[in-house]
Design a protein around this motif. Sequence first.
Motif, PDB file in Angstrom:
ATOM      1  N   PHE A  17     -49.772  56.727 -21.289  1.00 20.16           N
ATOM      2  CA  PHE A  17     -49.089  55.747 -20.454  1.00 20.16           C
ATOM      3  C   PHE A  17     -48.629  54.548 -21.285  1.00 20.16           C
ATOM      4  N   VAL A  18     -49.520  53.999 -22.095  1.00 21.11           N
ATOM      5  CA  VAL A  18     -49.196  52.830 -22.913  1.00 21.11           C
ATOM      6  C   VAL A  18     -48.148  53.184 -23.965  1.00 21.11           C
ATOM      7  N   THR A  19     -48.263  54.371 -24.563  1.00 24.97           N
ATOM      8  CA  THR A  19     -47.292  54.816 -25.563  1.00 24.97           C
ATOM      9  C   THR A  19     -45.900  54.916 -24.965  1.00 24.97           C
ATOM     10  N   VAL A  20     -45.807  55.525 -23.792  1.00 25.07           N
ATOM     11  CA  VAL A  20     -44.524  55.655 -23.097  1.00 25.07           C
ATOM     12  C   VAL A  20     -43.928  54.274 -22.830  1.00 25.07           C
ATOM     13  N   LEU A  21     -44.749  53.352 -22.393  1.00 22.81           N
ATOM     14  CA  LEU A  21     -44.290  52.006 -22.069  1.00 22.81           C
ATOM     15  C   LEU A  21     -43.721  51.298 -23.300  1.00 22.81           C
ATOM     16  N   VAL A  22     -44.443  51.326 -24.419  1.00 23.68           N
ATOM     17  CA  VAL A  22     -44.001  50.620 -25.625  1.00 23.68           C
ATOM     18  C   VAL A  22     -42.766  51.284 -26.227  1.00 23.68           C
ATOM     19  N   VAL A  23     -42.781  52.619 -26.361  1.00 22.17           N
ATOM     20  CA  VAL A  23     -41.646  53.329 -26.955  1.00 22.17           C
ATOM     21  C   VAL A  23     -40.382  53.154 -26.121  1.00 22.17           C
ATOM     22  N   SER A  24     -40.512  53.192 -24.804  1.00 17.54           N
ATOM     23  CA  SER A  24     -39.338  53.038 -23.949  1.00 17.54           C
ATOM     24  C   SER A  24     -38.717  51.656 -24.109  1.00 17.54           C
ATOM     25  N   ASN A  25     -39.540  50.636 -24.361  1.00 18.07           N
ATOM     26  CA  ASN A  25     -39.000  49.297 -24.562  1.00 18.07           C
ATOM     27  C   ASN A  25     -38.287  49.171 -25.902  1.00 18.07           C
ATOM     28  N   VAL A  26     -38.789  49.818 -26.934  1.00 16.25           N
ATOM     29  CA  VAL A  26     -38.095  49.828 -28.223  1.00 16.25           C
ATOM     30  C   VAL A  26     -36.739  50.520 -28.064  1.00 16.25           C
ATOM     31  N   ALA A  27     -36.725  51.661 -27.359  1.00 16.60           N
ATOM     32  CA  ALA A  27     -35.474  52.389 -27.142  1.00 16.60           C
ATOM     33  C   ALA A  27     -34.490  51.561 -26.321  1.00 16.60           C
ATOM     34  N   SER A  28     -34.996  50.822 -25.329  1.00 19.97           N
ATOM     35  CA  SER A  28     -34.127  49.974 -24.512  1.00 19.97           C
ATOM     36  C   SER A  28     -33.452  48.895 -25.340  1.00 19.97           C
ATOM     37  N   SER A  29     -34.188  48.354 -26.293  1.00 19.93           N
ATOM     38  CA  SER A  29     -33.637  47.316 -27.159  1.00 19.93           C
ATOM     39  C   SER A  29     -32.618  47.883 -28.132  1.00 19.93           C
ATOM     40  N   ALA A  30     -32.799  49.146 -28.524  1.00 19.31           N
ATOM     41  CA  ALA A  30     -32.003  49.719 -29.614  1.00 19.31           C
ATOM     42  C   ALA A  30     -30.635  50.225 -29.185  1.00 19.31           C
ATOM     43  N   LYS A  31     -30.511  50.733 -27.930  1.00 18.51           N
ATOM     44  CA  LYS A  31     -29.242  51.394 -27.594  1.00 18.51           C
ATOM     45  C   LYS A  31     -28.990  51.417 -26.091  1.00 18.51           C
ATOM     46  N   ILE A  32     -27.708  51.302 -25.723  1.00 15.32           N
ATOM     47  CA  ILE A  32     -27.268  51.539 -24.348  1.00 15.32           C
ATOM     48  C   ILE A  32     -26.471  52.844 -24.342  1.00 15.32           C
ATOM     49  N   VAL A  33     -26.858  53.756 -23.483  1.00 14.92           N
ATOM     50  CA  VAL A  33     -26.241  55.080 -23.397  1.00 14.92           C
ATOM     51  C   VAL A  33     -25.165  55.078 -22.309  1.00 14.92           C
ATOM     52  N   ASP A  34     -24.031  55.726 -22.579  1.00 15.54           N
ATOM     53  CA  ASP A  34     -22.940  55.835 -21.612  1.00 15.54           C
ATOM     54  C   ASP A  34     -22.731  57.310 -21.281  1.00 15.54           C
ATOM     55  N   LEU A  35     -22.918  57.685 -20.010  1.00 13.73           N
ATOM     56  CA  LEU A  35     -22.782  59.080 -19.602  1.00 13.73           C
ATOM     57  C   LEU A  35     -21.333  59.502 -19.378  1.00 13.73           C
ATOM     58  N   ARG A  36     -20.404  58.557 -19.500  1.00 12.36           N
ATOM     59  CA  ARG A  36     -18.973  58.833 -19.419  1.00 12.36           C
ATOM     60  C   ARG A  36     -18.498  59.266 -18.032  1.00 12.36           C
ATOM     61  N   PHE A  37     -19.173  58.786 -16.988  1.00 15.98           N
ATOM     62  CA  PHE A  37     -18.649  58.972 -15.637  1.00 15.98           C
ATOM     63  C   PHE A  37     -19.099  57.817 -14.765  1.00 15.98           C
ATOM     64  N   SER A  38     -18.455  57.670 -13.613  1.00 16.59           N
ATOM     65  CA  SER A  38     -18.752  56.550 -12.714  1.00 16.59           C
ATOM     66  C   SER A  38     -19.237  57.062 -11.367  1.00 16.59           C
ATOM     67  N   LEU A  39     -19.998  56.225 -10.675  1.00 17.42           N
ATOM     68  CA  LEU A  39     -20.490  56.530  -9.344  1.00 17.42           C
ATOM     69  C   LEU A  39     -20.259  55.307  -8.474  1.00 17.42           C
ATOM     70  N   PHE A  40     -19.505  55.497  -7.368  1.00 10.01           N
ATOM     71  CA  PHE A  40     -19.135  54.367  -6.497  1.00 10.01           C
ATOM     72  C   PHE A  40     -18.418  53.272  -7.291  1.00 10.01           C
ATOM     73  N   GLY A  41     -17.649  53.691  -8.305  1.00 10.12           N
ATOM     74  CA  GLY A  41     -16.906  52.733  -9.102  1.00 10.12           C
ATOM     75  C   GLY A  41     -17.710  52.035 -10.171  1.00 10.12           C
ATOM     76  N   VAL A  42     -18.981  52.404 -10.321  1.00  4.83           N
ATOM     77  CA  VAL A  42     -19.854  51.784 -11.328  1.00  4.83           C
ATOM     78  C   VAL A  42     -20.113  52.782 -12.452  1.00  4.83           C
ATOM     79  N   ALA A  43     -19.812  52.386 -13.682  1.00  5.55           N
ATOM     80  CA  ALA A  43     -20.020  53.267 -14.827  1.00  5.55           C
ATOM     81  C   ALA A  43     -21.497  53.594 -14.992  1.00  5.55           C
TER      82      ALA A  43
END
Length: 237
Positions: A17-43
């Motif tokens: 649980f703690v590992t997932v929490l810390v690693v996910s925060n590092v990943a959040s800081s490192a990159k924003i992913v774009d799925l290349r489609f929109s939903l309700f006009g929101v990318a």
Amino acid sequence: MNPEKSYRYFDLIMAVFVTVLVVSNVASSAKIVDLRFSLFGVAMAFDAGTLLFPLSYIFGDILTEVYGYRRSRRVIWTGFFCLALASGVFALVGLLPGEATWQGYAGDAAYATVLGGMSSGGIVLGSLAGFWSGEFTNSFTLAKMKVLTNGRHLWARAIGITIVGELVDSSVFVTVACLFGVFPWSLFATLVLTNYLFKCAVEALMTPATYAVVNNLKRAEAEDFYDRETNFNPFVA
């Protein structure tokens, strides 16, 4: 639940649980992913930690369902302080002078760009605020619903609390991160909606696995705790 009772898998679940929490925060800081489609006009774009972070809620469901709110509260606070420690280390590393060769091929600017959210505290403050409010909302609601349903309909409890807990988490996290300049306000709606939908979808899809883990853990630990007399104050031991 006997507070002195020893469990075979509790510490392992807390570590993951703690590992997932810390690693996910590092990943959040490192990159924003774009799925290349929109939903309700929101990318549909999201911080990369969203790929992993829903697992922390699944572990939270498992902990509360099997071991009860009191034990889950201990894990939530452990994750909270470990994430704060990680943030402190990244901040210290950012302040230390970089070696000349490293400055040439990477440098402080690259470090600040990729790990700025972790080292400056923006991502961590947002995550801590969202995580704390979302996880305690999640755990409290699940514990209460378990008592009300007498332990039946785990799938309904798991999905129902996700709808509430993930909304709280995603909204608080993105709001604080935008306030600290980690994400631009122009991405606010995109990040909140995408985070929320993705996290809810992951937990819904993982419901069969959650069922299997919960049932096996209950048998292995000889535990199926009901929070009928629990003090739900998040600040007590």
